[in-house]
Design a protein around this motif. Structure first.
Motif, short mmCIF file in Angstrom:
data_model
loop_
_atom_site.label_atom_id
_atom_site.label_comp_id
_atom_site.label_asym_id
_atom_site.label_seq_id
_atom_site.Cartn_x
_atom_site.Cartn_y
_atom_site.Cartn_z
N LEU A 20 0.83 -1.21 0.00
CA LEU A 20 0.00 0.00 0.00
C LEU A 20 0.86 1.25 0.00
CD1 LEU A 20 -2.99 -0.80 2.41
CD2 LEU A 20 -3.13 -0.15 -0.01
N ALA A 21 1.91 1.23 0.82
CA ALA A 21 2.80 2.39 0.90
C ALA A 21 3.51 2.65 -0.42
CB ALA A 21 3.82 2.19 2.02
N VAL A 22 4.03 1.58 -1.02
CA VAL A 22 4.73 1.72 -2.31
C VAL A 22 3.78 2.20 -3.40
CG1 VAL A 22 5.86 0.41 -4.15
CG2 VAL A 22 6.55 0.05 -1.77
N SER A 23 2.58 1.65 -3.42
CA SER A 23 1.59 2.02 -4.45
C SER A 23 1.18 3.47 -4.31
CB SER A 23 0.36 1.12 -4.34
OG SER A 23 0.70 -0.25 -4.52
N ILE A 24 0.97 3.90 -3.07
CA ILE A 24 0.61 5.31 -2.85
C ILE A 24 1.77 6.23 -3.18
CG2 ILE A 24 0.02 6.99 -1.05
CD1 ILE A 24 -1.67 4.76 0.27
N ALA A 25 2.98 5.79 -2.86
CA ALA A 25 4.16 6.60 -3.18
C ALA A 25 4.31 6.77 -4.69
CB ALA A 25 5.41 5.95 -2.59
N TYR A 26 4.09 5.70 -5.43
CA TYR A 26 4.22 5.79 -6.89
C TYR A 26 3.16 6.73 -7.46
CZ TYR A 26 5.21 4.49 -11.69
OH TYR A 26 5.57 4.54 -13.02
N PHE A 27 1.95 6.60 -6.95
CA PHE A 27 0.84 7.42 -7.46
C PHE A 27 0.50 8.52 -6.44
CE2 PHE A 27 -0.08 3.13 -9.34
CZ PHE A 27 0.19 3.46 -10.66
N SER A 28 1.51 9.19 -5.96
CA SER A 28 1.33 10.17 -4.88
C SER A 28 0.33 11.30 -5.20
CB SER A 28 2.68 10.77 -4.48
OG SER A 28 3.32 11.37 -5.60
N PRO A 29 0.17 11.72 -6.45
CA PRO A 29 -0.80 12.80 -6.70
C PRO A 29 -2.23 12.47 -6.28
CG PRO A 29 0.69 12.60 -8.56
CD PRO A 29 0.97 11.44 -7.67
N VAL A 30 -2.57 11.18 -6.15
CA VAL A 30 -3.94 10.86 -5.73
C VAL A 30 -4.20 11.36 -4.32
CG1 VAL A 30 -4.06 8.81 -7.21
CG2 VAL A 30 -3.34 8.55 -4.84
N MET A 31 -3.14 11.50 -3.52
CA MET A 31 -3.31 11.98 -2.16
C MET A 31 -3.61 13.48 -2.13
SD MET A 31 -3.06 9.13 -0.78
CE MET A 31 -3.26 9.62 0.93
N GLN A 32 -3.37 14.16 -3.24
CA GLN A 32 -3.75 15.58 -3.35
C GLN A 32 -5.07 15.75 -4.11
OE1 GLN A 32 -0.12 14.91 -4.20
NE2 GLN A 32 -0.08 15.11 -1.95
N GLY A 33 -5.78 14.62 -4.28
CA GLY A 33 -7.09 14.68 -4.93
C GLY A 33 -7.03 14.70 -6.44
N GLN A 34 -5.85 14.45 -7.01
CA GLN A 34 -5.75 14.44 -8.47
C GLN A 34 -6.12 13.07 -9.03
OE1 GLN A 34 -1.63 15.98 -9.01
NE2 GLN A 34 -2.60 17.77 -9.92
N VAL A 35 -6.41 13.05 -10.32
CA VAL A 35 -6.82 11.80 -10.99
C VAL A 35 -6.05 11.66 -12.29
CG1 VAL A 35 -9.14 11.80 -9.98
CG2 VAL A 35 -8.73 12.97 -12.17
N LEU A 36 -5.95 10.43 -12.73
CA LEU A 36 -5.35 10.18 -14.05
C LEU A 36 -6.34 10.54 -15.13
CD1 LEU A 36 -3.47 6.75 -13.91
CD2 LEU A 36 -2.48 8.98 -14.37
N GLN A 37 -5.87 11.24 -16.15
CA GLN A 37 -6.71 11.47 -17.32
C GLN A 37 -6.32 10.43 -18.37
OE1 GLN A 37 -6.68 15.18 -19.93
NE2 GLN A 37 -8.60 15.43 -18.83
N LEU A 105 -1.64 -1.33 -8.87
CA LEU A 105 -0.28 -1.69 -8.47
C LEU A 105 -0.31 -2.56 -7.22
CD1 LEU A 105 2.76 -1.57 -8.67
CD2 LEU A 105 2.71 0.73 -7.65
N PHE A 106 -1.19 -2.24 -6.30
CA PHE A 106 -1.32 -3.03 -5.08
C PHE A 106 -1.61 -4.49 -5.41
CE2 PHE A 106 -4.13 -4.78 -1.72
CZ PHE A 106 -3.23 -4.77 -0.67
N MET A 107 -2.52 -4.75 -6.36
CA MET A 107 -2.85 -6.13 -6.70
C MET A 107 -1.76 -6.79 -7.54
SD MET A 107 -5.22 -7.65 -5.26
CE MET A 107 -4.98 -9.11 -6.27
N TYR A 108 -1.04 -6.03 -8.37
CA TYR A 108 0.14 -6.60 -9.04
C TYR A 108 1.06 -7.20 -7.99
CZ TYR A 108 -0.80 -3.72 -13.32
OH TYR A 108 -1.33 -3.15 -14.44
N LEU A 109 1.32 -6.41 -6.95
CA LEU A 109 2.26 -6.81 -5.90
C LEU A 109 1.70 -7.95 -5.05
CD1 LEU A 109 3.35 -3.21 -4.89
CD2 LEU A 109 4.92 -4.95 -5.75
#
Length: 827
Positions: A20-37, A105-109
């Protein structure tokens, strides 16, 4: 602390927290409320808009939409796993869709971690070994593109395969349950191509398992495990019966089913046409980018930066804003039409894989090597057509899938699996040190030697780094052509040296462990760090913080244009729109607001695709040619009048410029009309040929299989038929005529769910004009209804409910049994 918890429970908890930590670190912008387009996600939203609106309005699903290709089932737009009680497990593993794309990423791992445990790999090595699988660059490329169902399905691959291994080697019942549960979850994801490739890996494994059984004569264990796995697979399939049965039924009518036309026979299969299936074929030489990511230049368009040869050349030319221009340079020089990036498995991973070929014993090694080779051979597609033809023509189901390069997901699993098994074998200390040193040198020589040879060979190869499209892109400017080719060479050399470095790091770590300079804890820790340092930055090239946007950007993606607004002011409930301002048949954005003639989907109806090829594309080309000549109004009207096939599809508006009002078409046939002649033909060839020779407003083409005889009816100038109510799965008409008439409805014929009624009583209808619906209407005033309610869905839902219930019971019993066994051991 119990021994069981210390050995397994603690690493599992640590894995969940770390992943969970690694996945959030990789996709850190989600913690600022951003989304992938994600482009494909937005395309899906457009194609699913009508069905989503229906669900919100009525609280139930519609299985038909008219928003794409004039009408098609929603089975492969929106997943239908109704009745599957495993859906809550799937949603929880996907973190209830929160923080996307973190769950992927979490489920990959986590999936690979669980698989490694099933293969008997030590828990702490399994924890870091999951990085070898999860950070393959392709897995991030598909997330960036929006291939969500593919990403989810890949996350479930490893546990399915591990369950099969577990069933044959240690615990037949528990292995079968593990396979069944994760197979059921993978099918929920609704990416059957990944499920198919998972099956291919298992099939290769079964070959070696069968061979071992024959040699060792261990038939009892083999048949027991096979029986459990078969039951588990049937329960997994049954749990998803509501969706699978619908997809199978529709598949025969889609482009993944056999065509009835006899033309282009050499290119046809019982599924996709060969050229379409093999469009994205990996080059043989290009396959080395599994080892060196920028071997072929990376993605089709890359940012070369200000230190590039191209930037310097543009500056010398006085080109304004060269910094912006070099952000999208054509660095890829391979043979695919285009690519978003390479399938980089990792130099360190491949070194360990090759080492595994020497240190791992038994059929595991040969299975994983064979599956890897099969993955490559299939990915080469048209570059190895004799092999591809064997699978397209003779291997059941293979010709239903496109983009053969996707088969590399098999190698992306088998290579890291053998790599981690190699490290696990090393730390057992069961290998003779002298022998191990030789094996390390062999692996180093093979992998590092390939890199060195490429560095030497490509620097002296005049044809390297050349793309056939360079002259087309840069014209006759030889300086620019030489600049881009020099940049490609620089990209390759930098990554080749980088790969060589990680190969040497891997060799150094196992060498130091062999010399007992480091212990297994240090080896595992350093190996995990090295894996991340190797793989993380390459994946970041293709999915990074720049791909994230504020949520508001996604909400404005479908802001209606002036053309959209001009069409939406029409109060009519049902008509179609042709958008020639986009790639009509490869773009679904039109479907967000309109019922589109075009769209984008990999499983559109076969007959509709044939109508595109024979008529729709040609009519569009002719019409665009007229518009380009700044025509007078009468020329435009004549062009519209000549678009007979579009007119029979009720194409009421044409978007030619998003910032201008849409062009109205007064020459459509409407929602339904009466014809005074039925022309009967003998087969599909005649059917599609005759369509171009008639006036669909007065004559209809009918295949003889519908038992309709050639008919001419008297013209009733006062006869009327009009649409009175519209829902995607329910159409109502009112007709009035003085004598019996034949009506043609501007709706796609699909008899696997559409039922017709006249005054509430079921009535037959038939296919007309190759794709439309026809019906005999009695004299007088009548109410006509078309309802879409596929019987297959209801049967499948009952099967899914019973199968998933039984599977959950077995899972619960298996967990209770394991808990009781662990308690006994502790006692």
């Amino acid at each position: 602390m119990s021994p069981f918890f210390k050995t397994f429970g603690l690493p599992v908890l640590a894995a969940i927290v770390l992943y969970l930590a690694v996945s959030i670190a990789y996709f850190s912008p989600v913690m600022q409320g951003q989304v992938l387009q994600q482009h494909d996600t937005m395309v899906w939203k457009a194609s699913a808009k009508e069905s989503a609106d229906y669900l919100e309005k009525h609280g139930e699903k519609t299985f038909w939409t008219n928003s794409m290709f004039s009408g098609m089932p929603t089975y492969l737009i929106n997943n239908s796993s109704d009745g599957n009680f495993l859906i809550p497990i799937h949603r929880n593993l996907q973190l209830q869709d929160a923080l996307r794309p973190v769950p992927f990423l979490f489920m990959y791992l986590l999936g690979f971690f669980l698989a490694l445990l099933a293969f008997g790999v030590r828990p702490w090595l399994s924890l870091v070994g999951a990085f070898a699988f999860a950070f393959s660059s392709y897995f991030f490329i598909i997330i960036q593109a929006g291939h969500i169902t593919k990403a989810i399905a890949i996350g479930y691959m490893a546990p399915i395969i591990a369950g099969v291994y577990l069933a044959y080697h240690k615990k037949p019942l528990w292995g079968a349950i593990l396979t069944a549960v994760f197979l059921a979850l993978q099918i929920i994801a609704n990416h059957l191509q990944i499920t198919y490739y998972t099956f291919l890996i298992i099939l290769v494994y079964m070959f070696f398992e069968m061979y071992h059984t024959i040699i060792q004569k261990t038939w009892k264990n083999f048949f027991l495990a096979s029986a459990f796995l078969l039951v588990g697979a049937l329960l997994a399939i049954g749990s998803n019966a509501s969706g699978l049965m619908l997809v199978y039924e529709y598949g025969n009518e889609s482009i993944r089913g056999k065509s009835e036309l006899s033309s282009d026979a050499e290119n046809r299969t019982t599924g996709l046409d060969k050229d379409y299936a093999t469009d994205w074929s990996y080059g043989k030489f290009e396959s080395l980018n599994l080892l060196i990511p920028n071997l072929m230049g990376g993605a089709s368009q890359s940012d070369l930066g200000e230190k590039s040869n191209m930037y310097e050349e543009l500056k010398q030319m006085g080109q304004p804003n060269p910094k912006k221009i070099v952000k999208q340079m054509p660095t890829y020089w391979g043979t695919q039409p285009f690519t978003s990036g390479p399938t980089y498995i990792g130099a360190l991973v491949i070194f360990l894989f090759v080492l595994g070929l020497f240190v791992v014993d038994g059929r595991l090694k040969w299975w994983l090597l064979s599956a890897t080779i099969l993955s490559l051979f299939l990915a080469w597609g048209k570059n190895m057509m004799w092999f591809t033809d064997l699978f397209l023509n003779y291997f059941p189901g293979y010709n239903k899938f496109r983009a053969v390069s996707m088969t590399l997901v098999m190698a992306e699993l088998t290579v890291p699996l053998l790599a981690v098994l190699a490290v696990d074998k090393l730390i057992t200390g069961q290998i003779d040190t002298a022998k191990l040193k030789k094996q390390i040198m062999y692996a180093l020589g093979l992998t590092g030697g390939v890199v060195v040879l490429l560095l030497i060979g490509m620097s002296s190869n005049g044809s390297a780094f050349v793309n056939d499209s360079d002259a087309q892109i840069f014209g006759q400017n030889q300086n620019l052509i030489e600049a881009i080719q020099a940049d490609r060479a620089d990209l390759f050399q930098a990554d080749a040296l980088r790969s060589l470095f990680f190969i040497l790091v891997g060799a150094a770590l196992v060498w130091l462990f062999t010399l007992q300079k480091i212990n297994k804890t240090v080896l595992i820790s350093l190996m995990g760090i090295a894996l991340l340092i190797d793989l993380w930055p390459v994946s970041k090239r293709y999915l990074n913080d720049e791909n994230f946007v504020n949520k508001s950007a996604n909400t404005t993606y479908f802001t209606p244009t002036l053309a959209d607004e001009s069409i939406m002011s029409d109060p009519s409930p049902d008509y179609r729109v042709l958008n020639i301002a986009v790639n009509t048949f490869n773009d679904a954005t039109t479907s967000y607001y309109h019922k589109s003639i075009g769209g984008y989907h990999g499983a559109k109806m076969r007959r509709y695709q044939e109508l595109i090829d024979h008529y729709l594309s040609k009519e569009i080309s002719s019409f665009v040619g007229v518009l380009q000549n700044k025509p007078a109004q009468q020329d435009v009207e004549q062009a519209l009048r000549s678009m007979k096939v579009h007119n029979m599809l009720n194409t009421k508006y044409i978007i030619y410029n998003p910032q201008a009002p849409a062009l109205p078409n007064a020459f459509t046939n409407g929602n339904a009309w009466f014809v005074n002649e039925l022309k009967v033909v003998n087969n599909a060839d005649e059917e599609i040929a005759q369509l171009g020779q008639i006036d669909p407003k007065t004559t209809a083409i009918v295949d003889i299989r519908f038992n309709e005889k050639p008919i001419q009816t008297a013209v009733d100038s006062n006869a009327t038929i009009e649409l009175t109510a519209y829902e995607p799965n329910l159409l109502k008409y009112k007709s009035s005529s003085s004598h019996e008439q034949y009506a043609i409805f501007s709706e796609i014929y699909y008899d696997k769910g559409w039922m017709a009624y006249i005054d509430g009583k079921e009535a037959p209808h038939f296919r007309a004009d190759y794709i439309l619906r026809g019906m005999k209407i009695p004299a007088g005033v009548h109410e006509i209804e078309f309802k879409f309610d596929p019987p297959t869905y209801h049967t499948g839902k009952l099967i899914a409910q019973s199968s998933s219930s039984l599977l959950l019971v077995l899972l619960l019993l298996g967990m209770v049994y394991e808990w009781m066994q662990s308690r006994k051991k502790e006692a």
